[in-house]
Enzyme design. Structure first.
Site, mmCIF file in Angstrom:
data_model
loop_
_atom_site.group_PDB
_atom_site.id
_atom_site.type_symbol
_atom_site.label_atom_id
_atom_site.label_comp_id
_atom_site.label_asym_id
_atom_site.label_seq_id
_atom_site.Cartn_x
_atom_site.Cartn_y
_atom_site.Cartn_z
ATOM 1 N N CYS A 78 0.833 -1.205 0.000
ATOM 2 C CA CYS A 78 0.000 0.000 0.000
ATOM 3 C C CYS A 78 0.876 1.268 0.000
ATOM 4 O O CYS A 78 1.555 1.526 -0.970
ATOM 5 C CB CYS A 78 -0.980 -0.042 1.168
ATOM 6 S SG CYS A 78 -2.331 1.137 0.961
ATOM 7 N N HIS A 168 -3.637 -4.779 0.766
ATOM 8 C CA HIS A 168 -3.061 -5.230 2.043
ATOM 9 C C HIS A 168 -3.053 -6.751 2.078
ATOM 10 O O HIS A 168 -4.082 -7.376 2.261
ATOM 11 C CB HIS A 168 -3.877 -4.686 3.214
ATOM 12 C CG HIS A 168 -3.614 -3.239 3.477
ATOM 13 N ND1 HIS A 168 -2.573 -2.819 4.266
ATOM 14 C CD2 HIS A 168 -4.232 -2.122 3.035
ATOM 15 C CE1 HIS A 168 -2.562 -1.494 4.314
ATOM 16 N NE2 HIS A 168 -3.560 -1.042 3.560
ATOM 17 N N GLU A 170 -1.528 -8.495 4.328
ATOM 18 C CA GLU A 170 -1.350 -8.988 5.690
ATOM 19 C C GLU A 170 -2.668 -9.242 6.420
ATOM 20 O O GLU A 170 -2.682 -9.881 7.449
ATOM 21 C CB GLU A 170 -0.483 -8.000 6.492
ATOM 22 C CG GLU A 170 -1.120 -6.635 6.805
ATOM 23 C CD GLU A 170 -0.971 -5.603 5.676
ATOM 24 O OE1 GLU A 170 -0.981 -6.010 4.497
ATOM 25 O OE2 GLU A 170 -0.878 -4.409 5.990
ATOM 26 N N SER A 222 -3.800 -12.083 36.674
ATOM 27 C CA SER A 222 -5.248 -11.899 36.629
ATOM 28 C C SER A 222 -5.951 -13.237 36.821
ATOM 29 O O SER A 222 -7.157 -13.298 36.994
ATOM 30 C CB SER A 222 -5.640 -11.343 35.266
ATOM 31 O OG SER A 222 -5.394 -12.323 34.275
ATOM 32 N N GLY A 223 -5.178 -14.317 36.767
ATOM 33 C CA GLY A 223 -5.803 -15.632 36.783
ATOM 34 C C GLY A 223 -5.943 -16.181 35.377
ATOM 35 O O GLY A 223 -6.258 -17.340 35.187
ATOM 36 N N GLY A 224 -5.705 -15.334 34.386
ATOM 37 C CA GLY A 224 -5.850 -15.767 32.992
ATOM 38 C C GLY A 224 -4.529 -16.236 32.397
ATOM 39 O O GLY A 224 -3.492 -16.238 33.063
ATOM 40 N N ASP A 226 -2.745 -14.947 29.742
ATOM 41 C CA ASP A 226 -1.751 -13.965 29.297
ATOM 42 C C ASP A 226 -0.783 -13.554 30.405
ATOM 43 O O ASP A 226 0.427 -13.584 30.227
ATOM 44 C CB ASP A 226 -2.441 -12.707 28.737
ATOM 45 C CG ASP A 226 -3.470 -13.049 27.673
ATOM 46 O OD1 ASP A 226 -3.420 -14.186 27.158
ATOM 47 O OD2 ASP A 226 -4.316 -12.191 27.377
ATOM 48 N N SER A 227 -1.343 -13.150 31.545
ATOM 49 C CA SER A 227 -0.450 -12.693 32.609
ATOM 50 C C SER A 227 0.372 -13.862 33.149
ATOM 51 O O SER A 227 1.520 -13.678 33.556
ATOM 52 C CB SER A 227 -1.237 -12.001 33.726
ATOM 53 O OG SER A 227 -2.261 -12.837 34.223
#
Ligand code: XMP
Length: 512
Positions: A78, A168, A170, A222-224, A226-227
């Site tokens: 682009c 684009h 991507e 957080s319990g999730g 990711d963290s």
């Protein structure tokens, strides 16, 4: 490796993701520091991103001359195409009408980018988003695809190994785009595609060590997923310099808080401060029915408790967060216009300013599925890593209206049955997120010989790749009736179950 020069497009990170998918290491550098990054990395290829700017504007971003002089293969996307044409002697003009959205291009000539993907004469769907267009090719280039809005949809200069597309490639809306990027990496740049998550892990560990030095890091769990992944990775990098704090708001699902605590303390031996704050949160939520006020209270109380614990452990120089790329992008304006707050996410922003600490965010460029792969790489159990996303404010935003301990318990029971049935049906991993919502509505029913007047529950399940858009999941025919029957029979307080078919947009995944 490949260097991605970022001219400020909202989707630059998607280019990096596609390059990773092709098994090639990449780094993104803003155009302002791209020359230094290029010298340091000595990449085998360069990709130029899109941009909200116009090459016709005075002072608009340019490709560093050193990159053009180096002889390294380049692919422009682009704005990347336009700036490449302009700097190499072509011409770009203001389009009278731009092309936005789906477009069909026709392949007019062979090109190495199309190897094994597209053939001459074929038509294919791509995603366009541009106002300006290339009106004259730079010397040495030939057009290899056309679109209704531009005779120059894809251009190639095989002797210099320069390629560029107006569309684009991507984004997911260009279905074959990932293959074109892989062709550039492998067939043009000659990269082998053997880069793995193990190398990402090693590179991040080195980066974290370099950033943190001998400083102290505090990480909020957080319990999730990711963290937890962020914390395990950081612990691998700096060991005892890391303290983890789990502010448990009591709004988790059945057994989840215990699982996190045991995982950290027993499996990983990572010291963890577990703050049991259920009463504080329930007391603060009492009487509150406004979704944003509920979110704000939970976010604020979380920060207060976290700060208090941080003080107790003697403070820290760095704050670690499991921020992912979609968190970052959803928190900034998506359209370039004034940003509208749809929901206040309580995992981004707020904390760092107040605590005056530097951020350590090792997952910032990753998408959810990549974080899961990294979690597996770090040895986290599949059952934990594969968990559906769970929002920071927890069950509070799945109980429209007032949140009470009693309503949390009812919801937890119903949610557990729903998820148990989903697992038993082998559908858990196909679904992005599935959960129950306890509505502030009562309905009349009949059980045995008696009249009931009880709560209504909504079930939700969606498929998604990044949480930014989502479709309602279509269960096999007998699934939902079975779950509805079980819930009404087994959970006291619920006498009716409904299913939410709304996609995102226009709905959001959570109800509040
Ligand atoms: P929505 O409801 O905005 O949710 O479509 C998109 C994704 O984000 C999750 N979500 C949150 N995650 N803190 C989080 O960490 C939050 O405050 C929050 N609110 C929503 C939601 O579960 C979905 O996966």
């Amino acid at each position: 490796s490949i260097l991605i020069v970022d001219f400020g497009s909202q989707v630059t990170q998607l280019i990096a993701r596609r390059v990773r998918e092709a098994g090639v290491y990449s780094e993104i550098a803003p155009f302002t520091t791209a020359e230094a990054a290029f010298a340091r990395m000595a990449p085998k290829g360069v990709i130029l991103s899109g941009s909200p700017a116009s090459v016709l504007d005075e002072g608009s971003p340019r490709i560093p001359q050193a990159i053009l002089d180096s002889g390294v293969p380049i692919m422009g996307i682009c704005y990347g195409q336009q700036v490449l044409m302009q700097q190499l002697g072509g011409n770009v003009t203001l389009g009278e009408s731009g092309e936005f959205g789906h477009a069909v291009i026709e392949i007019t000539d062979d090109c190495v980018l199309f190897d094994g993907v597209w053939k001459t004469g074929e038509k294919h769907t791509v995603w366009m988003s541009h106002g300006d267009k290339v009106s004259a090719l730079a010397p040495g280039f030939r057009p290899v695809a056309v679109s209704p809005g531009s005779p120059i949809a894809v251009v190639a200069d095989d002797s210099r190994k320069y390629y560029a597309t107006q569309f684009h490639m991507e984004v997911a809306h260009t279905p074959d785009g990932a293959k074109l990027i892989a062709n550039f990496a492998r067939h043009v740049c000659g990269l082998t595609g053997d880069w793995t998550m193990a190398e990402f892990r090693a590179a991040k560990v080195a980066q974290i060590r370099a950033q943190v030095g001998s400083g102290r890091v505090i990480c909020g769990l957080s319990g999730g997923v990711d963290s937890a992944v962020a914390a395990v990775l950081i612990h691998e990098a700096i060991g005892e310099q890391l303290t983890c704090v789990f502010v448990d708001h009591g709004l988790m699902r059945t057994g989840e808080a215990e699982q996190v605590v045991s995982l950290f303390r027993n499996s990983y031996n990572i010291p963890l401060v577990h703050v049991n704050a259920e009463e504080t949160f329930l007391a603060g939520l009492a009487g509150e029915t406004d979704p944003e006020k509920k979110r704000k209270f939970i976010g604020g109380a979380f920060i207060d408790l976290f700060e208090e614990e941080a003080r107790k452990v003697g403070g820290a120089d760095f704050l670690a967060q499991g921020t992912l790329y979609p968190d970052v992008i959803e928190s900034v304006s998506f359209t370039g216009g004034p940003s509208v707050t749809i929901k206040s996410h309580h995992n981004v922003g707020g904390l760092p300013e107040r605590m005056n600490m530097q951020l350590v965010e090792p997952l910032r460029e990753l998408f959810k599925d990549e974080v899961r792969a990294l979690g597996m790489e770090l040895g986290l159990p599949q059952a934990f890593v594969g968990r559906h996303p769970f929002p920071g404010p927890g069950l509070a935003i799945r109980i429209p209206g007032e949140v009470t301990k009693e309503r949390c318990d009812i919801l937890r029971k119903a949610d557990a049955i729903y998820l148990e049935e989903i697992r038993a049906a082998g559908l858990y991993d196909t679904i992005w997120q599935a959960f129950a919502v306890l509505l502030p509505v009562r309905s009349v029913g009949v059980m045995g010989d008696g009249r009931t007047y009880d709560n209504v529950l909504a079930l939700r399940a969606v498929t998604s790749t990044d949480g930014m858009t989502a479709e309602a999941f279509q269960f096999p025919g007998d699934f939902l009736p079975r779950v509805a029957t079980r819930i009404v029979n087994e959970v006291k307080g619920i006498n009716r179950v409904t299913y939410d078919y709304t996609s995102k947009p226009p709905g959001t995944i959570e109800w509040e």
